[in-house]
Design a protein around this motif. Sequence first.
Motif, mmCIF file in Angstrom:
data_model
loop_
_atom_site.group_PDB
_atom_site.id
_atom_site.type_symbol
_atom_site.label_atom_id
_atom_site.label_comp_id
_atom_site.label_asym_id
_atom_site.label_seq_id
_atom_site.Cartn_x
_atom_site.Cartn_y
_atom_site.Cartn_z
ATOM 1 N N THR A 11 11.633 7.320 49.434
ATOM 2 C CA THR A 11 11.667 6.349 50.690
ATOM 3 C C THR A 11 11.001 6.892 51.766
ATOM 4 O O THR A 11 10.455 6.117 52.550
ATOM 5 C CB THR A 11 13.398 6.671 51.061
ATOM 6 O OG1 THR A 11 14.063 6.179 49.760
ATOM 7 C CG2 THR A 11 13.687 5.512 52.250
ATOM 8 N N ASN A 83 8.703 7.547 41.146
ATOM 9 C CA ASN A 83 8.451 6.640 42.150
ATOM 10 C C ASN A 83 7.236 6.453 42.792
ATOM 11 O O ASN A 83 7.026 5.585 43.762
ATOM 12 C CB ASN A 83 9.300 7.490 43.644
ATOM 13 C CG ASN A 83 10.717 7.694 43.294
ATOM 14 O OD1 ASN A 83 11.267 6.840 43.026
ATOM 15 N ND2 ASN A 83 11.143 8.834 43.704
ATOM 16 N N THR A 135 17.780 11.232 44.216
ATOM 17 C CA THR A 135 17.829 10.117 43.414
ATOM 18 C C THR A 135 17.769 10.726 41.795
ATOM 19 O O THR A 135 17.775 9.928 40.828
ATOM 20 C CB THR A 135 16.636 9.335 43.589
ATOM 21 O OG1 THR A 135 15.378 10.109 43.865
ATOM 22 C CG2 THR A 135 16.858 8.364 44.766
ATOM 23 N N GLU A 181 22.014 14.213 35.787
ATOM 24 C CA GLU A 181 21.616 13.303 36.541
ATOM 25 C C GLU A 181 22.724 11.895 36.283
ATOM 26 O O GLU A 181 22.956 11.523 37.456
ATOM 27 C CB GLU A 181 20.022 12.560 36.134
ATOM 28 C CG GLU A 181 19.594 11.421 36.837
ATOM 29 C CD GLU A 181 18.012 11.198 36.785
ATOM 30 O OE1 GLU A 181 17.329 12.244 37.019
ATOM 31 O OE2 GLU A 181 17.776 10.019 36.412
ATOM 32 N N PRO A 187 22.117 7.270 42.354
ATOM 33 C CA PRO A 187 22.382 6.039 41.863
ATOM 34 C C PRO A 187 23.648 6.035 40.813
ATOM 35 O O PRO A 187 24.341 4.946 40.858
ATOM 36 C CB PRO A 187 21.162 5.757 41.153
ATOM 37 C CG PRO A 187 19.999 6.621 41.653
ATOM 38 C CD PRO A 187 20.825 7.958 42.292
#
Length: 311
Positions: A11, A83, A135, A181, A187
């Motif tokens: 981000t 990403n 993330t 995760e 998420p």
Amino acid sequence: MILIGVDVGGTHTRVGAVDGAGRLLRTTRLLTPSGADGARLVALIARAFRKITEPSGESIDAVGLALPGLVDAKTGRLIRSVNLTNIEGNPIADALGVEIGLPVHLLTDIQAATWAEYGALDPRPGRFVHLRLGTGAGLCAVLNGQLEAQDPTRSTHHPLLVVDPAPTAAKCPCGLRGCLEGFVAAPALVARMSEHVGCGELRELQMHYDAGESFALAIIDLAGDALAVALENVSRTYDADVVSVGGGVIMALPSLLGRAVEAYGARLHADRSQKRSSIRAAQWGDDAGVMGAARLAARPLFDSTLVFGHT
Ligand SMILES: [Zn+2]
């Protein structure tokens, strides 16, 4: 001595200046352009670099660039990233070096953060592990003052982050089953919360937890138990003196770490033969990557062929 750290996140991208005593002097933050190619990303970082360095006129001693994913420090290329797929294979460290007129040392975000958190401890532990939850979930260690080199061929999560060994455990996008995760990354937590209160941000889960709402307690209990398994795996395998836990999830949801430490303690109570690591919250927050990238850039470590790993 002035060192510059660059931390490219999914981000935001942060650029910061650090002095020889390890103090963070100033930082700037910009949005990481979605789907950016290497040239655009380099141009943006170079602009932020000039914003940070030009007003003071100080000479810059070293620049460290931290990327999320698997990197080859020797060739200065990003090998794989969730990403930043558009810059995989791109010689981004050299390209940035040409743009700013300085050599750029490439490393991963988890390594940079680990080095920053290790440097924040006094005294520094002999066996230190940093777990980072955002993330995704990743870990890295500093053992007797040496940053751990990781397996460049591994494309999955670290095996110590498998917290549900059942053959029927949920399959992770990395290919393994039962990865941490799926329990503690942002998420996953937001998806579980949205089943009860619609879409929201992770901080809202902490608010629901503080209000005693049963769905929030259940989500954090599940995540805390999973994190405790990872803590036990890491503690035992590394014989760790200190395990620090950081990243955006821990910043937004501090109760998760408290719950995990409780569960970790209960697991050790059931098996008193195990050494108990000191479990601590990370100290650097959002600046960990910048701080660690800057401080690692000053070390000759990156002249080696070490390749640093998957987050
Ligand atoms: Zn996985």
